[in-house]
Design a protein around this motif. Structure first.
Motif, PDB file in Angstrom:
ATOM      1  N   ALA A   1       0.844  -1.193   0.000  1.00 41.23           N
ATOM      2  CA  ALA A   1       0.000   0.000   0.000  1.00 41.23           C
ATOM      3  C   ALA A   1       0.878   1.241   0.000  1.00 41.23           C
ATOM      4  N   VAL A   2       0.297   2.306  -0.511  1.00 43.30           N
ATOM      5  CA  VAL A   2       0.921   3.619  -0.421  1.00 43.30           C
ATOM      6  C   VAL A   2       0.097   4.406   0.583  1.00 43.30           C
ATOM      7  N   VAL A   3       0.751   4.872   1.645  1.00 37.22           N
ATOM      8  CA  VAL A   3       0.054   5.596   2.706  1.00 37.22           C
ATOM      9  C   VAL A   3       0.640   6.991   2.829  1.00 37.22           C
ATOM     10  N   SER A   4      -0.208   7.920   3.215  1.00 39.52           N
ATOM     11  CA  SER A   4       0.218   9.289   3.458  1.00 39.52           C
ATOM     12  C   SER A   4       0.058   9.552   4.953  1.00 39.52           C
ATOM     13  N   LEU A   5       1.172   9.781   5.623  1.00 39.56           N
ATOM     14  CA  LEU A   5       1.166   9.978   7.067  1.00 39.56           C
ATOM     15  C   LEU A   5       1.346  11.453   7.404  1.00 39.56           C
ATOM     16  N   ALA A   6       0.458  11.954   8.220  1.00 42.72           N
ATOM     17  CA  ALA A   6       0.553  13.328   8.704  1.00 42.72           C
ATOM     18  C   ALA A   6       1.515  13.362   9.902  1.00 42.72           C
ATOM     19  N   PRO A   7       2.062  14.516  10.237  1.00 43.17           N
ATOM     20  CA  PRO A   7       2.916  14.594  11.427  1.00 43.17           C
ATOM     21  C   PRO A   7       2.149  14.129  12.669  1.00 43.17           C
ATOM     22  N   ALA A   8       2.796  13.348  13.496  1.00 41.61           N
ATOM     23  CA  ALA A   8       2.265  12.785  14.743  1.00 41.61           C
ATOM     24  C   ALA A   8       1.199  11.719  14.515  1.00 41.61           C
ATOM     25  N   GLN A   9       0.978  11.278  13.278  1.00 44.86           N
ATOM     26  CA  GLN A   9       0.016  10.206  13.006  1.00 44.86           C
ATOM     27  C   GLN A   9       0.660   8.858  13.297  1.00 44.86           C
ATOM     28  N   VAL A  10      -0.153   7.913  13.759  1.00 46.36           N
ATOM     29  CA  VAL A  10       0.319   6.566  14.052  1.00 46.36           C
ATOM     30  C   VAL A  10      -0.409   5.592  13.134  1.00 46.36           C
ATOM     31  N   LEU A  11       0.346   4.799  12.379  1.00 45.37           N
ATOM     32  CA  LEU A  11      -0.205   3.755  11.517  1.00 45.37           C
ATOM     33  C   LEU A  11       0.093   2.416  12.178  1.00 45.37           C
ATOM     34  N   VAL A  12      -0.941   1.590  12.346  1.00 43.94           N
ATOM     35  CA  VAL A  12      -0.773   0.287  12.982  1.00 43.94           C
ATOM     36  C   VAL A  12      -0.881  -0.800  11.918  1.00 43.94           C
ATOM     37  N   ILE A  13       0.105  -1.688  11.891  1.00 39.03           N
ATOM     38  CA  ILE A  13       0.082  -2.848  11.008  1.00 39.03           C
ATOM     39  C   ILE A  13      -0.200  -4.050  11.896  1.00 39.03           C
ATOM     40  N   ASP A  14      -1.290  -4.753  11.584  1.00 42.25           N
ATOM     41  CA  ASP A  14      -1.742  -5.874  12.409  1.00 42.25           C
ATOM     42  C   ASP A  14      -2.104  -7.037  11.498  1.00 42.25           C
TER      43      ASP A  14
END
Length: 167
Positions: free
Chosen positions: A143-156
């Motif tokens: 996937a291509v994800v766009s992360l904002a500052p201070a954002q948390v992405l969880v991979i489960d």
């Protein structure tokens, strides 16, 4: 007169405690991530596949068991280790094999890792294998994800939700 001093001392101590709480609730300033950074958390608890298939008991094995312990099938308890690989923008950042927990190696395999990454767009590739006898990768997700500052992405990993989950 001594009773007045008791009350005054108690009020002074409570006042000092309240001031200390107020000071330490605002200072020092806590920043979980540096400015302009996001976080990726890889976290799962998963039972790997059984190492041996269930098989019927032989007549001799059934005879050795107590009558209340007799079942049709014998299933070994040991489970396969779970492996995961995570690539971020074409570079491998996690490659881990989690052994099953428990004395009989029949419990869950777990992993928890945190990665601080610059905010912005990232290409993530996740490969997951929970069956030692399978050749190659069991599950894969890109996937291509766009992360904002201070954002948390969880991979489960959640089999009920289709396997690898990015949330």
């Amino acid at each position: 007169m001594p009773r007045v001093f008791d009350w005054a001392g108690q009020a002074l101590l409570y006042g000092c405690f309240a001031v200390a709480l107020g000071v330490f609730s605002r200072w020092p300033a806590y920043h979980p991530l540096p400015s302009g950074m996001a976080q990726i958390k890889v976290s799962f608890m998963h039972h790997g596949a059984r190492l041996a298939d269930c098989r019927p008991y032989t007549a001799e094995e059934l005879a050795k068991l107590a009558p209340n312990m007799r079942k049709d099938m014998k299933c070994e308890r040991e489970r396969s280790p779970v492996s995961i690989e995570v690539d971020l923008d074409g570079q491998r950042v996690i490659s881990h094999v989690s052994a099953p927990s428990g004395l009989s190696r029949d419990g869950v395999s777990t992993l928890y890792r945190r990665l601080d990454v610059p905010a912005g767009e990232h290409r993530i590739s996740v490969r997951f294998k929970d069956d030692q006898s399978a050749r190659g990768v069991v599950q894969q997700r890109e996937a291509v994800v766009s992360l904002a500052p201070a954002q948390v992405l969880v991979i489960d990993y959640n089999a009920a939700r289709g396997g690898i989950v990015l949330q």
